[in-house]
Design an enzyme around this catalytic site. Structure first.
Site, mmCIF file in Angstrom:
data_model
loop_
_atom_site.group_PDB
_atom_site.id
_atom_site.type_symbol
_atom_site.label_atom_id
_atom_site.label_comp_id
_atom_site.label_asym_id
_atom_site.label_seq_id
_atom_site.Cartn_x
_atom_site.Cartn_y
_atom_site.Cartn_z
ATOM 1 N N GLU A 90 -5.814 -2.801 -8.627
ATOM 2 C CA GLU A 90 -6.656 -2.313 -9.710
ATOM 3 C C GLU A 90 -5.839 -1.459 -10.669
ATOM 4 O O GLU A 90 -4.916 -0.740 -10.264
ATOM 5 C CB GLU A 90 -7.843 -1.505 -9.155
ATOM 6 C CG GLU A 90 -8.805 -2.383 -8.376
ATOM 7 C CD GLU A 90 -9.994 -1.636 -7.798
ATOM 8 O OE1 GLU A 90 -10.993 -2.299 -7.472
ATOM 9 O OE2 GLU A 90 -9.940 -0.391 -7.674
ATOM 10 N N CYS A 103 -3.641 3.758 -16.091
ATOM 11 C CA CYS A 103 -3.363 4.148 -14.716
ATOM 12 C C CYS A 103 -3.013 2.871 -13.965
ATOM 13 O O CYS A 103 -3.876 2.009 -13.772
ATOM 14 C CB CYS A 103 -4.578 4.833 -14.100
ATOM 15 S SG CYS A 103 -4.363 5.287 -12.362
ATOM 16 N N CYS A 110 -1.767 0.725 0.277
ATOM 17 C CA CYS A 110 -0.954 1.943 0.245
ATOM 18 C C CYS A 110 -0.291 2.162 1.592
ATOM 19 O O CYS A 110 -0.860 1.828 2.642
ATOM 20 C CB CYS A 110 -1.815 3.153 -0.118
ATOM 21 S SG CYS A 110 -0.842 4.666 -0.403
ATOM 22 N N CYS A 114 -3.615 9.462 3.263
ATOM 23 C CA CYS A 114 -4.335 10.634 2.765
ATOM 24 C C CYS A 114 -5.822 10.498 3.110
ATOM 25 O O CYS A 114 -6.455 9.485 2.814
ATOM 26 C CB CYS A 114 -4.137 10.775 1.268
ATOM 27 S SG CYS A 114 -2.399 10.937 0.780
ATOM 28 N N CYS A 117 -8.591 9.675 0.215
ATOM 29 C CA CYS A 117 -8.349 8.598 -0.740
ATOM 30 C C CYS A 117 -8.817 7.251 -0.195
ATOM 31 O O CYS A 117 -8.445 6.846 0.908
ATOM 32 C CB CYS A 117 -6.851 8.537 -1.064
ATOM 33 S SG CYS A 117 -6.417 7.258 -2.258
ATOM 34 N N GLU A 162 2.028 4.243 -3.350
ATOM 35 C CA GLU A 162 2.955 5.361 -3.562
ATOM 36 C C GLU A 162 4.170 4.831 -4.322
ATOM 37 O O GLU A 162 4.968 4.058 -3.790
ATOM 38 C CB GLU A 162 3.379 5.950 -2.207
ATOM 39 C CG GLU A 162 4.584 6.860 -2.231
ATOM 40 C CD GLU A 162 4.467 8.047 -3.172
ATOM 41 O OE1 GLU A 162 5.298 8.136 -4.105
ATOM 42 O OE2 GLU A 162 3.556 8.873 -2.976
ATOM 43 N N SER A 193 3.573 9.802 -10.391
ATOM 44 C CA SER A 193 2.910 10.696 -9.440
ATOM 45 C C SER A 193 3.313 10.330 -8.017
ATOM 46 O O SER A 193 3.276 9.157 -7.637
ATOM 47 C CB SER A 193 1.385 10.583 -9.593
ATOM 48 O OG SER A 193 0.728 11.341 -8.595
ATOM 49 N N SER A 216 1.235 15.250 -5.910
ATOM 50 C CA SER A 216 -0.096 15.356 -5.317
ATOM 51 C C SER A 216 -0.014 16.390 -4.196
ATOM 52 O O SER A 216 0.503 16.107 -3.115
ATOM 53 C CB SER A 216 -0.513 13.975 -4.773
ATOM 54 O OG SER A 216 -1.834 13.988 -4.292
ATOM 55 N N HIS A 218 -2.558 19.537 -3.289
ATOM 56 C CA HIS A 218 -3.866 19.755 -2.650
ATOM 57 C C HIS A 218 -3.926 20.917 -1.663
ATOM 58 O O HIS A 218 -5.009 21.392 -1.355
ATOM 59 C CB HIS A 218 -4.398 18.479 -2.005
ATOM 60 C CG HIS A 218 -4.361 17.304 -2.927
ATOM 61 N ND1 HIS A 218 -5.049 17.294 -4.127
ATOM 62 C CD2 HIS A 218 -3.697 16.133 -2.860
ATOM 63 C CE1 HIS A 218 -4.809 16.155 -4.747
ATOM 64 N NE2 HIS A 218 -3.987 15.441 -4.009
ATOM 65 N N ASN A 292 -13.630 12.819 -6.415
ATOM 66 C CA ASN A 292 -14.530 11.670 -6.524
ATOM 67 C C ASN A 292 -14.851 11.179 -5.117
ATOM 68 O O ASN A 292 -13.976 10.706 -4.399
ATOM 69 C CB ASN A 292 -13.842 10.549 -7.311
ATOM 70 C CG ASN A 292 -13.307 11.072 -8.633
ATOM 71 O OD1 ASN A 292 -14.062 11.397 -9.528
ATOM 72 N ND2 ASN A 292 -11.983 11.178 -8.731
ATOM 73 N N CYS A 335 -9.994 8.897 -9.836
ATOM 74 C CA CYS A 335 -8.874 9.239 -8.967
ATOM 75 C C CYS A 335 -9.281 9.185 -7.499
ATOM 76 O O CYS A 335 -10.260 9.816 -7.096
ATOM 77 C CB CYS A 335 -8.381 10.645 -9.329
ATOM 78 S SG CYS A 335 -6.949 11.162 -8.399
#
Length: 344
Positions: A90, A103, A110, A114, A117, A162, A193, A216, A218, A292, A335
């Site tokens: 996507e 984006c 991935c 995480c 996510c 990543e 990122s 990233s 957090h 989100n 995100c």
């Protein structure tokens, strides 16, 4: 057949020499492929028909295609992008009044885990090829012109995957996107990122692409970050900071810390103090990203008071802080939500 876009300019020159053609033919084809983003050998009109037929006997072009396009009420567009082998990724077009941002994804699925996510719940199938990354950018550029009457202005490698774990292809794609013979975009408008792989951050600094870097983060509390992002126990915050300091020393480019604040997880004063202490070690700014939801109920957006507390204390400490509002949440385009999920 092999995609002709896997050949470098030098390899194209060697190929055309083997056909008894002049070297300038390679530059013509390279221009069609990377500047004009052409997806048909037969449409390379400055080549003779016989030459086009010869090329087509050995090579093909495998462009991406839009499997499904979804539009958010806020103008965001999510593309379900189909690859030549049928796999899906996507990419998202995010418009504002002054810019449009792409984006883009770098992996199918991935490699990381995480907790917050949705993409991390997908199995990593493979890395994206250089052309598949560039195609996403060219696709969103055309959508930006079509829907918003302006070309794409910014690119963020914040989609699926990543980027540092597909380093070679991501770097080569950035070169294709930024070179005059390619899409000609400014590297300063590109942000890579990463979740934090120190060795690769240093390598990116050494490669001098002139892009921006976002981490990233957090949580700046080691044990807490390892709970939120379990893979990070292999990469201590001290090692990441050393790599970030190396990045700044080599590039002079300020680091952006991406940071979600979750209710009951990292919304306390001790979390803010740890973040401030971490930020003070390198020129940086903080993007507070509105979370989100991905449907598991474990991670919830913090309340407004906690967010304001972060903003106040960061600003009092002299740290630039920007709140990034969620975009495209109604189509799972925001995100952390990219997981090949569609809505009716």
């Amino acid at each position: 057949m092999k995609d002709i876009r896997t050949l470098s300019l030098d390899q194209l020159k060697e190929y055309f020499a083997s056909l008894g053609e002049k070297p300038f033919r390679a530059k013509q084809v390279y221009d069609w492929l990377w500047s004009k983003n052409l997806h048909s050998i037969d449409e390379m009109t400055n080549l003779s028909k016989s030459l086009r037929e010869k090329i087509s006997e050995e090579y093909t072009i495998n462009p991406v295609s839009v499997d499904q396009l979804q539009k958010s009420t806020d103008g965001t567009i999510k593309n379900g992008v189909k690859l030549h082998d049928g796999l899906l990724v996507e990419s998202v077009l995010i418009p504002t009044e002054t810019r449009t941002t792409a984006c883009v994804s770098s992996q199918v699925g991935c490699s990381l885990n995480c907790e917050f996510c949705a993409t991390a719940r997908l199995k990593r199938m493979r890395n994206l090829e250089v052309a598949e990354i560039v195609d996403q950018v060219a696709l969103i550029d055309s959508q930006s012109k079509m829907y918003f009457n302006r070309p794409l202005s910014n690119i963020v490698f914040m989609g699926m995957g990543e980027p540092m774990m597909n380093y070679k292809n991501v770097v080569e794609a950035i070169r294709k996107i930024t070179q005059p013979e390619g899409l000609g975009m400014s590297p300063r408008r590109i942000t890579v990122s990463t979740s934090g792989i120190p060795k690769m951050i240093k390598m990116l600094a050494d490669d001098d692409l002139r892009v921006k870097l976002a981490l990233s983060l957090h949580s700046a509390i080691e044990a807490k970050r390892n709970e939120i992002m379990p893979f990070s126990d292999k990469f201590p915050l001290t090692e990441i900071m050393e790599a970030l300091q190396y990045w700044y020393q080599k590039t002079g480019s300020v680091i952006t810390f991406e940071y979600c604040v979750w209710k009951g997880i990292n919304d306390g004063d001790e979390d803010i103090k740890a973040l401030i202490k971490y930020c003070k070690q390198v020129p940086s700014k903080v993007n507070l990203i509105q979370y989100n939801p991905i449907g598991d109920g474990k991670y919830d957006q913090c309340n407004k008071q906690a967010e304001e507390n972060y903003i106040r204390q960061l600003e009092n400490a002299g740290i630039v802080c920007v709140v990034r509002k969620s975009r495209g949440g109604d189509i799972d385009a925001a995100c952390g939500q990219l997981a090949n999920k569609t809505t009716d």
